[in-house]
Design a protein around this motif. Sequence first.
Motif, PDB file in Angstrom:
ATOM      1  N   GLY A   1      -6.783 -12.142  16.681  1.00  0.00           N
ATOM      2  CA  GLY A   1      -5.619 -12.481  15.871  1.00  0.00           C
ATOM      3  C   GLY A   1      -5.320 -11.417  14.829  1.00  0.00           C
ATOM      4  O   GLY A   1      -4.158 -11.074  14.579  1.00  0.00           O
ATOM      5  N   LYS A   2      -6.371 -10.863  14.238  1.00  0.00           N
ATOM      6  CA  LYS A   2      -6.197  -9.811  13.239  1.00  0.00           C
ATOM      7  C   LYS A   2      -5.612  -8.554  13.867  1.00  0.00           C
ATOM      8  O   LYS A   2      -4.710  -7.916  13.288  1.00  0.00           O
ATOM      9  N   VAL A   3      -6.084  -8.205  15.060  1.00  0.00           N
ATOM     10  CA  VAL A   3      -5.568  -7.024  15.757  1.00  0.00           C
ATOM     11  C   VAL A   3      -4.098  -7.211  16.104  1.00  0.00           C
ATOM     12  O   VAL A   3      -3.268  -6.314  15.883  1.00  0.00           O
ATOM     13  N   ILE A   4      -3.748  -8.376  16.628  1.00  0.00           N
ATOM     14  CA  ILE A   4      -2.355  -8.635  17.002  1.00  0.00           C
ATOM     15  C   ILE A   4      -1.446  -8.562  15.787  1.00  0.00           C
ATOM     16  O   ILE A   4      -0.347  -7.999  15.845  1.00  0.00           O
ATOM     17  N   LYS A   5      -1.894  -9.112  14.663  1.00  0.00           N
ATOM     18  CA  LYS A   5      -1.075  -9.085  13.445  1.00  0.00           C
ATOM     19  C   LYS A   5      -0.809  -7.643  13.003  1.00  0.00           C
ATOM     20  O   LYS A   5       0.313  -7.299  12.587  1.00  0.00           O
ATOM     21  N   LEU A   6      -1.797  -6.776  13.112  1.00  0.00           N
ATOM     22  CA  LEU A   6      -1.617  -5.375  12.742  1.00  0.00           C
ATOM     23  C   LEU A   6      -0.576  -4.702  13.626  1.00  0.00           C
ATOM     24  O   LEU A   6       0.263  -3.942  13.151  1.00  0.00           O
ATOM     25  N   THR A   7      -0.606  -4.996  14.935  1.00  0.00           N
ATOM     26  CA  THR A   7       0.357  -4.393  15.853  1.00  0.00           C
ATOM     27  C   THR A   7       1.758  -4.964  15.618  1.00  0.00           C
ATOM     28  O   THR A   7       2.753  -4.238  15.703  1.00  0.00           O
ATOM     29  N   GLN A   8       1.839  -6.254  15.337  1.00  0.00           N
ATOM     30  CA  GLN A   8       3.140  -6.864  15.042  1.00  0.00           C
ATOM     31  C   GLN A   8       3.767  -6.241  13.793  1.00  0.00           C
ATOM     32  O   GLN A   8       4.966  -5.929  13.766  1.00  0.00           O
ATOM     33  N   ASP A   9       2.954  -6.061  12.764  1.00  0.00           N
ATOM     34  CA  ASP A   9       3.462  -5.486  11.511  1.00  0.00           C
ATOM     35  C   ASP A   9       3.968  -4.063  11.728  1.00  0.00           C
ATOM     36  O   ASP A   9       4.938  -3.632  11.086  1.00  0.00           O
ATOM     37  N   SER A  10       3.314  -3.318  12.620  1.00  0.00           N
ATOM     38  CA  SER A  10       3.741  -1.958  12.911  1.00  0.00           C
ATOM     39  C   SER A  10       5.148  -1.949  13.502  1.00  0.00           C
ATOM     40  O   SER A  10       6.030  -1.212  13.043  1.00  0.00           O
ATOM     41  N   ILE A  11       5.387  -2.763  14.519  1.00  0.00           N
ATOM     42  CA  ILE A  11       6.704  -2.828  15.150  1.00  0.00           C
ATOM     43  C   ILE A  11       7.747  -3.372  14.174  1.00  0.00           C
ATOM     44  O   ILE A  11       8.869  -2.843  14.075  1.00  0.00           O
ATOM     45  N   THR A  12       7.388  -4.392  13.422  1.00  0.00           N
ATOM     46  CA  THR A  12       8.328  -5.020  12.491  1.00  0.00           C
ATOM     47  C   THR A  12       8.722  -4.084  11.360  1.00  0.00           C
ATOM     48  O   THR A  12       9.788  -4.242  10.756  1.00  0.00           O
ATOM     49  N   SER A  13       7.895  -3.068  11.080  1.00  0.00           N
ATOM     50  CA  SER A  13       8.240  -2.113  10.022  1.00  0.00           C
ATOM     51  C   SER A  13       9.552  -1.394  10.320  1.00  0.00           C
ATOM     52  O   SER A  13      10.247  -0.939   9.415  1.00  0.00           O
ATOM     53  N   VAL A  14       9.924  -1.297  11.601  1.00  0.00           N
ATOM     54  CA  VAL A  14      11.209  -0.695  11.975  1.00  0.00           C
ATOM     55  C   VAL A  14      12.354  -1.594  11.521  1.00  0.00           C
ATOM     56  O   VAL A  14      13.390  -1.122  11.048  1.00  0.00           O
ATOM     57  N   GLU A  15      12.173  -2.888  11.653  1.00  0.00           N
ATOM     58  CA  GLU A  15      13.204  -3.849  11.257  1.00  0.00           C
ATOM     59  C   GLU A  15      13.286  -3.999   9.747  1.00  0.00           C
ATOM     60  O   GLU A  15      14.382  -4.101   9.179  1.00  0.00           O
ATOM     61  N   THR A  16      12.151  -4.006   9.070  1.00  0.00           N
ATOM     62  CA  THR A  16      12.140  -4.231   7.625  1.00  0.00           C
ATOM     63  C   THR A  16      12.453  -2.980   6.819  1.00  0.00           C
ATOM     64  O   THR A  16      12.765  -3.068   5.633  1.00  0.00           O
ATOM     65  N   CYS A  17      12.393  -1.799   7.433  1.00  0.00           N
ATOM     66  CA  CYS A  17      12.842  -0.581   6.762  1.00  0.00           C
ATOM     67  C   CYS A  17      14.331  -0.724   6.457  1.00  0.00           C
ATOM     68  O   CYS A  17      15.126  -1.064   7.347  1.00  0.00           O
ATOM     69  N   VAL A  18      14.727  -0.488   5.210  1.00  0.00           N
ATOM     70  CA  VAL A  18      16.129  -0.713   4.838  1.00  0.00           C
ATOM     71  C   VAL A  18      17.063   0.370   5.375  1.00  0.00           C
ATOM     72  O   VAL A  18      18.283   0.214   5.329  1.00  0.00           O
ATOM     73  N   LYS A  19      16.504   1.453   5.877  1.00  0.00           N
ATOM     74  CA  LYS A  19      17.331   2.516   6.453  1.00  0.00           C
ATOM     75  C   LYS A  19      17.655   2.164   7.911  1.00  0.00           C
ATOM     76  O   LYS A  19      16.757   1.775   8.670  1.00  0.00           O
ATOM     77  N   PRO A  20      18.915   2.293   8.330  1.00  0.00           N
ATOM     78  CA  PRO A  20      19.245   2.024   9.738  1.00  0.00           C
ATOM     79  C   PRO A  20      18.438   2.914  10.680  1.00  0.00           C
ATOM     80  O   PRO A  20      18.256   4.099  10.425  1.00  0.00           O
ATOM     81  N   VAL A  21      17.960   2.312  11.772  1.00  0.00           N
ATOM     82  CA  VAL A  21      17.167   3.032  12.767  1.00  0.00           C
ATOM     83  C   VAL A  21      17.929   3.037  14.093  1.00  0.00           C
ATOM     84  O   VAL A  21      18.234   1.983  14.647  1.00  0.00           O
ATOM     85  N   ILE A  22      18.234   4.240  14.582  1.00  0.00           N
ATOM     86  CA  ILE A  22      18.924   4.420  15.858  1.00  0.00           C
ATOM     87  C   ILE A  22      17.898   4.884  16.874  1.00  0.00           C
ATOM     88  O   ILE A  22      17.269   5.932  16.700  1.00  0.00           O
ATOM     89  N   THR A  23      17.692   4.124  17.939  1.00  0.00           N
ATOM     90  CA  THR A  23      16.746   4.553  18.967  1.00  0.00           C
ATOM     91  C   THR A  23      17.468   5.312  20.067  1.00  0.00           C
ATOM     92  O   THR A  23      18.542   4.904  20.521  1.00  0.00           O
TER      93      THR A  23
ATOM     94  N   ASP B   1      18.045  -0.993  14.866  1.00  0.00           N
ATOM     95  CA  ASP B   1      19.412  -1.416  14.585  1.00  0.00           C
ATOM     96  C   ASP B   1      20.368  -1.108  15.730  1.00  0.00           C
ATOM     97  O   ASP B   1      21.230  -1.916  16.081  1.00  0.00           O
ATOM     98  N   ILE B   2      20.235   0.088  16.307  1.00  0.00           N
ATOM     99  CA  ILE B   2      21.170   0.570  17.320  1.00  0.00           C
ATOM    100  C   ILE B   2      20.362   1.204  18.435  1.00  0.00           C
ATOM    101  O   ILE B   2      19.381   1.914  18.184  1.00  0.00           O
ATOM    102  N   ARG B   3      20.795   0.954  19.683  1.00  0.00           N
ATOM    103  CA  ARG B   3      20.060   1.471  20.841  1.00  0.00           C
ATOM    104  C   ARG B   3      21.006   2.265  21.738  1.00  0.00           C
ATOM    105  O   ARG B   3      21.966   1.716  22.281  1.00  0.00           O
ATOM    106  N   TYR B   4      20.731   3.555  21.871  1.00  0.00           N
ATOM    107  CA  TYR B   4      21.416   4.435  22.816  1.00  0.00           C
ATOM    108  C   TYR B   4      20.402   4.833  23.892  1.00  0.00           C
ATOM    109  O   TYR B   4      19.190   4.865  23.628  1.00  0.00           O
ATOM    110  N   CYS B   5      20.889   5.166  25.096  1.00  0.00           N
ATOM    111  CA  CYS B   5      19.954   5.654  26.117  1.00  0.00           C
ATOM    112  C   CYS B   5      20.652   6.629  27.051  1.00  0.00           C
ATOM    113  O   CYS B   5      21.883   6.701  27.115  1.00  0.00           O
TER     114      CYS B   5
END
Length: 301
Positions: A118-140, A158-162
């Motif tokens: 559970g502790k390991v999963i929480k660390l990985t979740q927080d890593s991915i969520t840091s993209v969402e919680t960063c107040v700067k827009p993130v374009i992938t 925020d935005i996904r191009y491919c």
Amino acid sequence: MLPLMRVGAKQLRGIISLIRGNSTAAYNFETVNVTIPKPFVYHVELNRPDRFNTFNNALWKDLENCMNELNTNADCRVIVLSGAGKHFSAGLDLQGAMAMAQELAEYEDIARKVRYVGKVIKLTQDSITSVETCVKPVITAIHSACVGLGIDLITAADIRYCSKDAWFQIKQIDIGMAADEGTLQRLPKIIGNMSLARELCYSARKFKSDEALNCGLISKLFDDKDSLIKGALELAEEISSKSPVAVQATKETLVYSLDHTNQEGLDYIRLQNQALLQSEDFINACMAQATKGEKPEFSKY
């Protein structure tokens, strides 16, 4: 602490820099490369090309630390996130997962095993969520393979191009687990089609760039990686020319409103705009619009 009246201008600027985040500091990460291709635009590359940018402990930590640092960097207004090498991301580094299994074997008691995982999963979740919680827009900017954790990552952006060669796969179910870093929570809201979201998550089938565009996961398609990066940077440059406080308040409100009622979202933005409508950015932007003058230059904060 020195009294404020005895602090020189240079020292005062240094103190302010520390408070706001030292934007001139070098970003030295093991698995993430950071460059500044345009003013106020930061390009973050997943940088494990020899492992197809699969996620291991180092990448999870580097990604979160990078996003947290850029979150408070006054010189950063927009982030472009891409992958170095052949693929955007092939998902989970299975060698790293096997190492975790070996560590888990050291625990005999089931309760302690559960607590460790559970502790390991929480660390990985927080890593991915840091993209969402960063107040700067993130374009992938996604090219070639975007698998498993790659989809967790892009759905937090925020935005996904491919590029046209991009393909996607929610792979976790094929290795005996459920996606646990955000795809199951974010993907249905992004594409607005619960039937398709469940089909993709249950079957782990591959889907190509044209389907990703049609279902709303991707908002723009490019011929190749070079034109993709160019297009993402052009959009980032355009966004970076806007008032940073207005852009950041907009992102914060959009994220907040995802899991709140409409009225709660309205209450939230009302509090935001009580400040923004008194900002110099609002006055300068209105004057520029009214006089059809040049775009105003906004302060960092």
